[in-house]
Design a protein around this motif. Structure first.
Motif, short mmCIF file in Angstrom:
data_model
loop_
_atom_site.label_atom_id
_atom_site.label_comp_id
_atom_site.label_asym_id
_atom_site.label_seq_id
_atom_site.Cartn_x
_atom_site.Cartn_y
_atom_site.Cartn_z
N UNK A 163 -38.33 -23.00 -33.58
CA UNK A 163 -38.79 -22.56 -32.25
C UNK A 163 -40.16 -21.89 -32.36
N UNK A 164 -40.30 -21.04 -33.37
CA UNK A 164 -41.60 -20.38 -33.58
C UNK A 164 -42.68 -21.44 -33.79
N UNK A 165 -42.38 -22.42 -34.64
CA UNK A 165 -43.38 -23.46 -34.95
C UNK A 165 -43.72 -24.30 -33.72
N UNK A 166 -42.74 -24.53 -32.86
CA UNK A 166 -42.99 -25.32 -31.65
C UNK A 166 -43.83 -24.54 -30.63
N UNK A 167 -43.57 -23.24 -30.53
CA UNK A 167 -44.19 -22.45 -29.46
C UNK A 167 -45.48 -21.75 -29.84
#
Ligand SMILES: [Zn+2]
Length: 380
Positions: A163-167
């Motif tokens: 999620x961190x990498x996506x956002x």
């Protein structure tokens, strides 16, 4: 049955293939010979650069680049970390953020239309987080933590990390003063096992400005400041800047924003709200994980613009200050030796301090644990 066993074999193959792909992302230990945070171990700048190069080669989540040379000729570098899909579209996100950072970039006289366009850009774009380590080279934990942070982001498939990498697009500077990394390490290694183990080097750890390299951020006299501002800040306009520091041994284990008063009047109130919300969120997260000795709204104010470049350029500055050991040598601190700081008392729980850390051994590993947990609490 045959179909089932074939599909199981297929699953096993995919699983094994998945594991082997993950296993190819090197851990810092593979390059350094130790895990960052181990007692009495510091890394040379060359080995840190080497590690990030290997991470870049092995992971499609990491891009690593040299953007210039330091005062003494070392490579000045940073890593960009995000999902592979985001990394393919970096130029697009860079442009979007530049448009958001400068309202003149959305050319319309109609304010409501301009707001609509800005809102649409915010929805499509990513949060840009700049993490800066090691401006003070004797605060050794952050440069070491940069490799732990990068490795977890590059190798983990936990949903929270994905999620961190996506956002988010994370810009990670392992050291804002690479020359000092080696000055401190060389002195530390030379004095290891002698009465001087864990002391600061007798020379300045930045050739010209020493510890005051963090007071150059309105004068921009040093090449390291210029590279960071010209090639990272003013290109990416990060909304959040996490500047990782260390403080003395005997105070709180960790300071996080909000800053104590006074706040310099030219800092916009939205920025004050931003660092207040984020800092309090980080402190709550760390406390919920059992971390002790955390203070907010104390010790550090937001008066000087000397290091708070982002406060005047549309970004929130999160200063984190973790208690030090003696460089990489552990210390033993008694409860009665803990002292009060500005706005809190290390021995007494209060609304902006706690729970009390009751003293004991304090290792470099404690420092890297506080730093990396705080970093991920901010990114989550
Ligand atoms: Zn510092």
């Amino acid at each position: 049955m045959k179909v089932l066993s074939a599909s199981l074999r297929l699953c096993g193959f995919i699983l094994l293939a998945g594991i082997s792909i993950l296993a190819q992302v090197p851990a810092p230990k593979d390059t350094l010979g130790f895990t960052p945070g181990d007692d009495r171990k510091l890394a040379s700048w060359a080995s840190i650069v080497d590690y990030f190069k290997k991470l870049d080669a092995a992971s499609d989540r990491v891009m690593f680049e040299e953007i210039g040379k330091t005062t003494m000729g070392a490579p000045f570098v940073y890593a960009t970390i995000s999902s592979p899909e985001n990394l393919k579209r970096l130029e697009k996100y860079k442009k979007m953020n530049a448009n958001l950072a400068d309202p003149r970039a959305i050319p319309t006289a109609d304010m409501s239309l301009r707001d609509k366009l800005a809102t649409s850009l915010i929805k499509q774009s990513k949060t840009i987080v700049l993490i800066t380590c090691g401006i003070h080279s004797d605060e050794v934990g952050s440069t070491l933590s940069s490799m732990l942070i990068a490795h977890r982001l590059a190798s983990s498939n936990e949903p929270d990390i994905k999620k961190i990498l996506d956002n988010t697009i994370i810009l990670l500077v392992p050291s804002l003063n690479p020359d000092g990394v080696d000055i401190v390490k060389n002195w530390y290694d030379k004095t290891l096992g002698t009465p001087y183990e864990g002391t600061d080097p007798p020379e300045l750890y930045h050739k010209y400005v020493g510890h005051d390299d963090n007071r150059d951020w309105y004068a921009f006299t040093q090449v390291e400041t210029q590279l960071t501002v010209d090639k990272i800040h003013n290109v990416w306009h990060p909304q959040i800047v996490h500047d990782i520091h260390q403080q003395g041994e005997n105070g709180s284990r960790l300071f996080l924003p909000p800053y104590m008063q006074p706040v310099e009047p030219n800092v916009p109130k939205q920025i004050v709200e931003g660092y207040t919300e984020l800092g309090n969120y980080m402190a709550t997260t760390l406390r919920s994980k059992g971390f002790e000795g955390i203070t907010t709204d104390s010790t550090y104010d937001a008066w000087t613009p000397a290091r708070a470049y982002s406060h005047y350029h549309g970004g929130v500055r999160i200063l984190s200050e973790t208690a030090s050991a003696k460089l990489a040598t552990p210390v033993n601190i008694k409860l009665e030796d803990l002292r009060a700081g500005l706005g809190y008392d290390s021995k007494k729980e209060s609304p902006n301090f706690g729970p009390v850390w009751k003293g004991g051994e304090w290792h470099l590993r404690d420092i890297t644990n506080y730093m990396t947990t705080a970093a991920f609490a901010l990114l989550a």
